[in-house]
Enzyme design. Structure first.
Site, PDB file in Angstrom:
ATOM      1  N   ARG A  37      -8.409  25.559 -44.595  1.00  0.00           N
ATOM      2  CA  ARG A  37      -8.187  24.687 -43.272  1.00  0.00           C
ATOM      3  C   ARG A  37      -8.893  23.213 -43.996  1.00  0.00           C
ATOM      4  O   ARG A  37      -9.313  22.612 -42.811  1.00  0.00           O
ATOM      5  CB  ARG A  37      -8.856  25.294 -42.091  1.00  0.00           C
ATOM      6  CG  ARG A  37      -8.276  26.806 -41.899  1.00  0.00           C
ATOM      7  CD  ARG A  37      -8.759  27.251 -40.627  1.00  0.00           C
ATOM      8  NE  ARG A  37      -8.085  28.328 -40.153  1.00  0.00           N
ATOM      9  CZ  ARG A  37      -7.024  28.812 -39.862  1.00  0.00           C
ATOM     10  NH1 ARG A  37      -6.085  28.004 -39.469  1.00  0.00           N
ATOM     11  NH2 ARG A  37      -6.742  30.199 -39.622  1.00  0.00           N
ATOM     12  N   TYR A  67       4.146  28.345 -33.020  1.00  0.00           N
ATOM     13  CA  TYR A  67       3.473  27.090 -33.294  1.00  0.00           C
ATOM     14  C   TYR A  67       4.035  26.150 -32.512  1.00  0.00           C
ATOM     15  O   TYR A  67       5.280  25.903 -32.435  1.00  0.00           O
ATOM     16  CB  TYR A  67       3.908  26.648 -34.705  1.00  0.00           C
ATOM     17  CG  TYR A  67       3.478  27.740 -35.916  1.00  0.00           C
ATOM     18  CD1 TYR A  67       2.199  28.605 -35.664  1.00  0.00           C
ATOM     19  CD2 TYR A  67       3.669  27.698 -37.163  1.00  0.00           C
ATOM     20  CE1 TYR A  67       1.671  29.492 -36.475  1.00  0.00           C
ATOM     21  CE2 TYR A  67       3.438  28.762 -38.179  1.00  0.00           C
ATOM     22  CZ  TYR A  67       2.192  29.445 -37.937  1.00  0.00           C
ATOM     23  OH  TYR A  67       1.641  30.215 -38.768  1.00  0.00           O
ATOM     24  N   SER A 126      -3.687  29.023 -45.544  1.00  0.00           N
ATOM     25  CA  SER A 126      -4.728  28.180 -45.331  1.00  0.00           C
ATOM     26  C   SER A 126      -5.459  28.230 -46.780  1.00  0.00           C
ATOM     27  O   SER A 126      -6.573  28.609 -46.999  1.00  0.00           O
ATOM     28  CB  SER A 126      -5.598  28.827 -44.413  1.00  0.00           C
ATOM     29  OG  SER A 126      -5.372  28.435 -43.224  1.00  0.00           O
TER      30      SER A 126
END
Length: 329
Positions: A208, A55, A204
């Protein structure tokens, strides 16, 4: 805040996914607000913190590390490894490496960025098709023996892989996408996890952002938002999925909660071996998400959600084909 049980690891029933603080959902970042969000989560008892070495190319682990300075013992800290940049710039932008050598290198690098001497839960982010899962998990297990990791996890794997891995070293959790609009785990992997006593960590869980009811058009996304390249957010799929979310909005209004809270409450109702990790980089959305813990759904309400959003209702794949090739392995 209730607890969920991931194998022998106890965590807050809702966690905090930190990916969006550093990548994927637009270029806008705010370190001060992200750190304030992490602190607010911990203060509220949401102490299951999720990051990964990929990330922000490591920046997210560094951010989380700064936020946790002086508060390390208050959280269950999870990170992942497996993706890396290729040595050859002409290769795809990320490759999967589950080799024992890379596992140790990746963990040491994560510990440095996080500023800690161990992580509580360490996941293999994706299975390397070129390395037997037994070899990868064997290397991960050696990190447990070394005191650098407490518990092991896998991400986006199938039931057979979990069984093979679990035979080498106990797997505490599997992380995959699971929500009202991604129901695959219910038939593919969840029965195996429950047979083995492995917990499930849905990422998620709000689709999302789709299940919040706030998205109206692909034009809502910043130019570099990853959702612009996902099939479910593209073309006719967007409107079809918007129609499904409208049903959730109606059910949420009748309940007196937000659509996002209803979607999270549905997941929390699936069992105390489930710990969703909705991601946010803003305190106001964190507060909304945490409100889901107090939402109790009746049998009739759960049935209404299943009817509104049956397992095969969503339009489009989760990822473009390259991404789909790496899941369920």
């Amino acid at each position: 805040m209730r607890e969920s049980k991931l194998g022998d690891l106890h965590v807050s029933c809702l966690g905090l996914g930190c990916m969006g603080m550093s990548q994927s959902y637009g270029v806008t970042t705010d370190e001060a607000e992200s750190i304030a969000t992490l602190h607010a989560a911990i203060d509220a008892g949401c102490t299951f913190i999720d990051t990964a070495d990929v990330y922000g190319d490591g920046a997210n682990e560094e951010l989380v590390g700064r936020a946790l300075a002086g508060r390390r013992d208050q959280v269950v800290l999870a990170t992942k490894f497996g993706f890396k940049k290729p040595a050859n710039p002409h290769d795809p932008p990320t490759v999967v490496d589950g080799s024992p050598e890379y596992a140790q290198q990746a963990l040491d690098a994560s510990l440095r960025r996080l500023g800690v001497d161990h992580v509580d839960l360490w996941y293999l982010h994706r299975r390397d098709p070129n390395i037997p899962i037994e070899e990868t998990v064997g290397a991960m297990a050696s990190m447990v023996e070394a005191g650098k990791v407490r518990y092991l996890g896998l991400s986006e794997v199938n039931g057979d892989t979990v069984r093979a891995a679990h035979a080498v070293h106990p797997i505490s959790a599997v992380q995959s996408e699971w929500s009202l609009w991604t129901r695959d785990p219910e038939t593919v992997v969840l029965p195996t996890l429950r047979e083995l006593g492995v917990g499930f960590v849905p990422f998620s869980p709000l689709g999302r952002g789709f299940l919040t009811g706030q998205l109206k058009s692909p034009d809502d996304f910043e130019p570099d938002d990853m959702r612009r390249g996902l099939p479910r957010f593209s073309g006719e799929n967007f409107q079809r999925n918007l129609d499904l979310v409208e049903k959730v909005r109606s059910l949420a209004a009748a309940k007196g909660v937000t659509p996002g809270q209803l979607a999270l409450a549905w997941l929390l109702a699936q069992g105390n071996d489930v710990a969703p990790i909705p991601g946010t980089k803003r305190r106001k959305y964190l507060t909304e998400n945490l409100g889901a813990v107090d939402v109790e759904l009746t049998t009739d309400e759960l049935a209404a959600l299943d009817e509104a959003f049956p397992p095969d209702a969503v339009s489009g794949q989760r990822y473009a084909q390259g991404g789909m090739d790496l899941v369920g392995k």
